[in-house]
Design an enzyme around this catalytic site. Sequence first.
Site, short mmCIF file in Angstrom:
data_model
loop_
_atom_site.label_atom_id
_atom_site.label_comp_id
_atom_site.label_asym_id
_atom_site.label_seq_id
_atom_site.Cartn_x
_atom_site.Cartn_y
_atom_site.Cartn_z
N GLY A 62 58.05 -36.80 -0.74
CA GLY A 62 56.75 -36.96 -0.10
C GLY A 62 56.23 -35.78 0.70
O GLY A 62 55.03 -35.58 0.81
N ASP A 76 56.68 -36.55 5.58
CA ASP A 76 55.31 -36.99 5.35
C ASP A 76 54.97 -38.18 6.25
O ASP A 76 53.91 -38.24 6.84
CB ASP A 76 55.08 -37.35 3.87
CG ASP A 76 56.14 -38.30 3.33
OD1 ASP A 76 57.22 -38.46 3.96
OD2 ASP A 76 55.92 -38.89 2.25
N ASP A 126 58.14 -44.37 9.13
CA ASP A 126 57.74 -45.78 9.08
C ASP A 126 58.72 -46.58 9.95
O ASP A 126 58.58 -46.61 11.17
CB ASP A 126 57.73 -46.20 7.61
CG ASP A 126 57.23 -47.61 7.37
OD1 ASP A 126 56.46 -48.13 8.18
OD2 ASP A 126 57.61 -48.20 6.34
N LYS A 142 54.01 -44.51 11.96
CA LYS A 142 53.56 -45.90 12.14
C LYS A 142 54.33 -46.52 13.31
O LYS A 142 55.39 -47.12 13.10
CB LYS A 142 53.85 -46.71 10.87
CG LYS A 142 52.97 -46.38 9.67
CD LYS A 142 53.34 -47.27 8.49
CE LYS A 142 52.47 -47.00 7.29
NZ LYS A 142 52.99 -47.68 6.08
N PHE A 169 49.72 -49.75 4.25
CA PHE A 169 50.21 -48.82 3.23
C PHE A 169 49.19 -47.72 2.93
O PHE A 169 47.99 -47.99 2.78
CB PHE A 169 50.56 -49.59 1.96
CG PHE A 169 51.38 -48.79 1.01
CD1 PHE A 169 52.74 -48.63 1.22
CD2 PHE A 169 50.80 -48.20 -0.10
CE1 PHE A 169 53.51 -47.87 0.35
CE2 PHE A 169 51.56 -47.44 -0.98
CZ PHE A 169 52.91 -47.28 -0.76
N VAL A 170 49.67 -46.49 2.85
CA VAL A 170 48.78 -45.36 2.53
C VAL A 170 49.34 -44.54 1.36
O VAL A 170 50.55 -44.54 1.11
CB VAL A 170 48.60 -44.42 3.76
CG1 VAL A 170 47.76 -45.07 4.84
CG2 VAL A 170 49.94 -43.96 4.33
N ASP A 206 53.22 -41.60 -2.18
CA ASP A 206 53.02 -42.28 -3.45
C ASP A 206 52.94 -43.80 -3.33
O ASP A 206 53.43 -44.39 -2.37
CB ASP A 206 54.18 -41.97 -4.40
CG ASP A 206 55.46 -42.69 -4.00
OD1 ASP A 206 55.90 -42.53 -2.84
OD2 ASP A 206 56.02 -43.43 -4.82
N ARG A 225 50.39 -39.08 -5.50
CA ARG A 225 50.86 -37.96 -4.66
C ARG A 225 49.88 -36.79 -4.71
O ARG A 225 49.80 -35.99 -3.79
CB ARG A 225 52.23 -37.46 -5.14
CG ARG A 225 53.36 -38.44 -4.96
CD ARG A 225 54.70 -37.72 -5.14
NE ARG A 225 55.82 -38.62 -5.36
CZ ARG A 225 56.52 -39.21 -4.40
NH1 ARG A 225 56.18 -39.04 -3.14
NH2 ARG A 225 57.53 -40.00 -4.68
P1 IMP Z 1 61.26 -45.13 6.83
O1 IMP Z 1 60.95 -46.60 6.85
O2 IMP Z 1 60.79 -44.46 8.11
O3 IMP Z 1 62.70 -44.86 6.55
O4 IMP Z 1 60.41 -44.51 5.65
C1 IMP Z 1 60.94 -44.53 4.37
C2 IMP Z 1 60.06 -43.94 3.35
O5 IMP Z 1 59.17 -44.96 2.93
C3 IMP Z 1 59.15 -42.78 3.72
O6 IMP Z 1 59.77 -41.52 3.69
C4 IMP Z 1 58.11 -42.89 2.62
O7 IMP Z 1 58.57 -42.26 1.45
C5 IMP Z 1 58.03 -44.38 2.40
N1 IMP Z 1 56.84 -44.96 3.04
C6 IMP Z 1 56.76 -45.62 4.21
N2 IMP Z 1 55.49 -46.03 4.45
C7 IMP Z 1 54.76 -45.59 3.40
C8 IMP Z 1 53.35 -45.69 3.05
O8 IMP Z 1 52.50 -46.25 3.76
N3 IMP Z 1 52.99 -45.11 1.86
C9 IMP Z 1 53.86 -44.47 1.04
N4 IMP Z 1 55.17 -44.36 1.33
C10 IMP Z 1 55.61 -44.91 2.50
#
Ligand code: IMP
Length: 178
Positions: free
Chosen positions: A46, A101, A104, A132, A153-154, A160, A166
């Site tokens: 990402g 990127d 979350d 977020k 979601f974005v 992606d 992407r």
């Molecule tokens: P984490 O929950 O912080 O571990 O994020 C895990 C991964 O989920 C991120 O690196 C992104 O690849 C993906 N992700 C989380 N939220 C989004 C979103 O809104 N759009 C696209 N990918 C996301």
Amino acid sequence: MIQVLDKSFEEFITRDEIDRKIQSLGKTLNETYAGKEVVFLAVLNGAFMFASDLMKQVDLSCEISFVKMSSYQGTKTTGKVEELIGLNTDIRNKHVIIIEDIVDTGHTIDKILSLLDGKDAASVSVCTLLYKPDAFTGESKPEFVGFSIPNAFVVGYGLDYDEKGRNLDAIYQIREAN
Ligand code: IMP
């Protein structure tokens, strides 16, 4: 409005807003890390677009390595094992800035931070384009944040939906009524 696979999305952060934010993030990094040896670790897939634009705003003595989290099935006792692949530069006594990127839940970043533990970096921090806060349950909040966004979601600008989207040059948010 745009369509990616079966979902529709609306423009949320324009290319212009992204550009301006990256210029200001670059300035902050230049001031914070002036005179220091920096290694950027861009997390694939990402972060490729963000990393590329951010690097152009940085005038530090720096290197970049593209890394990826990969998971595989270990032994019965170790279960699922996660590792960081692609780290091909020595980070000892260097200031590491992880480029993401989006942060979350914070799980990915926590995992990367724990995998870098013991590698004797001078410091480790996280620079993410998107964050977020309402979804975040991680240990350490990202130090450098482009935009704090709601828990929706974005896609676009490297992010992606099922590997698609992407290539979009702005960031799009999912429409409620999908
Ligand atoms: P984490 O929950 O912080 O571990 O994020 C895990 C991964 O989920 C991120 O690196 C992104 O690849 C993906 N992700 C989380 N939220 C989004 C979103 O809104 N759009 C696209 N990918 C996301």
